[in-house]
Design a protein around this motif. Structure first.
Motif, PDB file in Angstrom:
ATOM      1  N   LYS A   5       0.830  -1.206   0.000  1.00 58.29           N
ATOM      2  CA  LYS A   5       0.000   0.000   0.000  1.00 58.29           C
ATOM      3  C   LYS A   5       0.865   1.256   0.000  1.00 58.29           C
ATOM      4  O   LYS A   5       0.436   2.307  -0.460  1.00 58.29           O
ATOM      5  CB  LYS A   5      -0.931  -0.009   1.207  1.00 58.29           C
ATOM      6  N   ILE A   6       2.085   1.160   0.519  1.00 54.02           N
ATOM      7  CA  ILE A   6       3.040   2.265   0.497  1.00 54.02           C
ATOM      8  C   ILE A   6       4.206   1.825  -0.377  1.00 54.02           C
ATOM      9  O   ILE A   6       4.789   0.778  -0.164  1.00 54.02           O
ATOM     10  CB  ILE A   6       3.550   2.591   1.924  1.00 54.02           C
ATOM     11  N   ASP A  10       6.246   7.578  -2.696  1.00 44.66           N
ATOM     12  CA  ASP A  10       5.017   8.096  -2.085  1.00 44.66           C
ATOM     13  C   ASP A  10       5.349   9.154  -1.025  1.00 44.66           C
ATOM     14  O   ASP A  10       6.353   9.059  -0.329  1.00 44.66           O
ATOM     15  CB  ASP A  10       4.232   6.971  -1.393  1.00 44.66           C
ATOM     16  N   VAL A  12       4.493  10.518   2.534  1.00 44.08           N
ATOM     17  CA  VAL A  12       3.873   9.952   3.724  1.00 44.08           C
ATOM     18  C   VAL A  12       4.072  10.875   4.918  1.00 44.08           C
ATOM     19  O   VAL A  12       4.936  11.747   4.913  1.00 44.08           O
ATOM     20  CB  VAL A  12       4.446   8.551   4.060  1.00 44.08           C
ATOM     21  N   VAL A  68       5.838   0.071   8.527  1.00 48.77           N
ATOM     22  CA  VAL A  68       4.866   0.656   7.602  1.00 48.77           C
ATOM     23  C   VAL A  68       3.583   1.086   8.326  1.00 48.77           C
ATOM     24  O   VAL A  68       2.874   1.982   7.866  1.00 48.77           O
ATOM     25  CB  VAL A  68       4.590  -0.314   6.439  1.00 48.77           C
ATOM     26  N   HIS A  73      -0.215   7.473   3.960  1.00 43.94           N
ATOM     27  CA  HIS A  73      -0.126   8.208   2.698  1.00 43.94           C
ATOM     28  C   HIS A  73      -0.712   9.604   2.887  1.00 43.94           C
ATOM     29  O   HIS A  73      -1.675   9.783   3.637  1.00 43.94           O
ATOM     30  CB  HIS A  73      -0.890   7.442   1.613  1.00 43.94           C
TER      31      HIS A  73
END
Length: 105
Positions: A5-6, A10, A12, A68, A73
């Protein structure tokens, strides 16, 4: 293994710990360990002896991995959001839960 998902590249925000609230770009994703390395966050200081390769030695600062689950995000307006997967035009796409817009990458 589940899809990440990450991913690398990205933007964050850190949700917990000493760097809570800091934002940065993911420079490295380690999916086997469920960790990510974020630019400018979680700086670890190492004491290095002088060597032939690095005669100066001294303190070396590097970015250490974060789990994580400690990052989220960031949407275009700068707020953290969760990520889900949807199928659009026959492709699996990451989507921001808050805004519903597709995340490129």
């Amino acid at each position: 293994m589940a899809a990440a998902k990450i991913k690398k590249g990205d933007r964050v925000v850190v949700l917990s710990g000493k760097d809570k609230g800091k934002t940065g770009t993911v420079t490295q994703a380690l999916p086997k360990d469920s960790k990510v390395v974020v630019e400018g966050v979680n700086i670890a200081t190492r004491h290095r002896k002088p060597t032939q390769a690095e005669p100066q030695g001294g303190l070396v600062r590097t970015e250490a991995p974060l789990h994580v689950s400690k990052v989220a995000h960031v949407t275009a307006d700068g707020k953290p959001t969760r990520v889900r997967f949807e199928t659009q035009d026959g492709k699996k796409v990451r989507v921001a839960v808050k805004t519903g817009e597709a995340i490129n990458g």
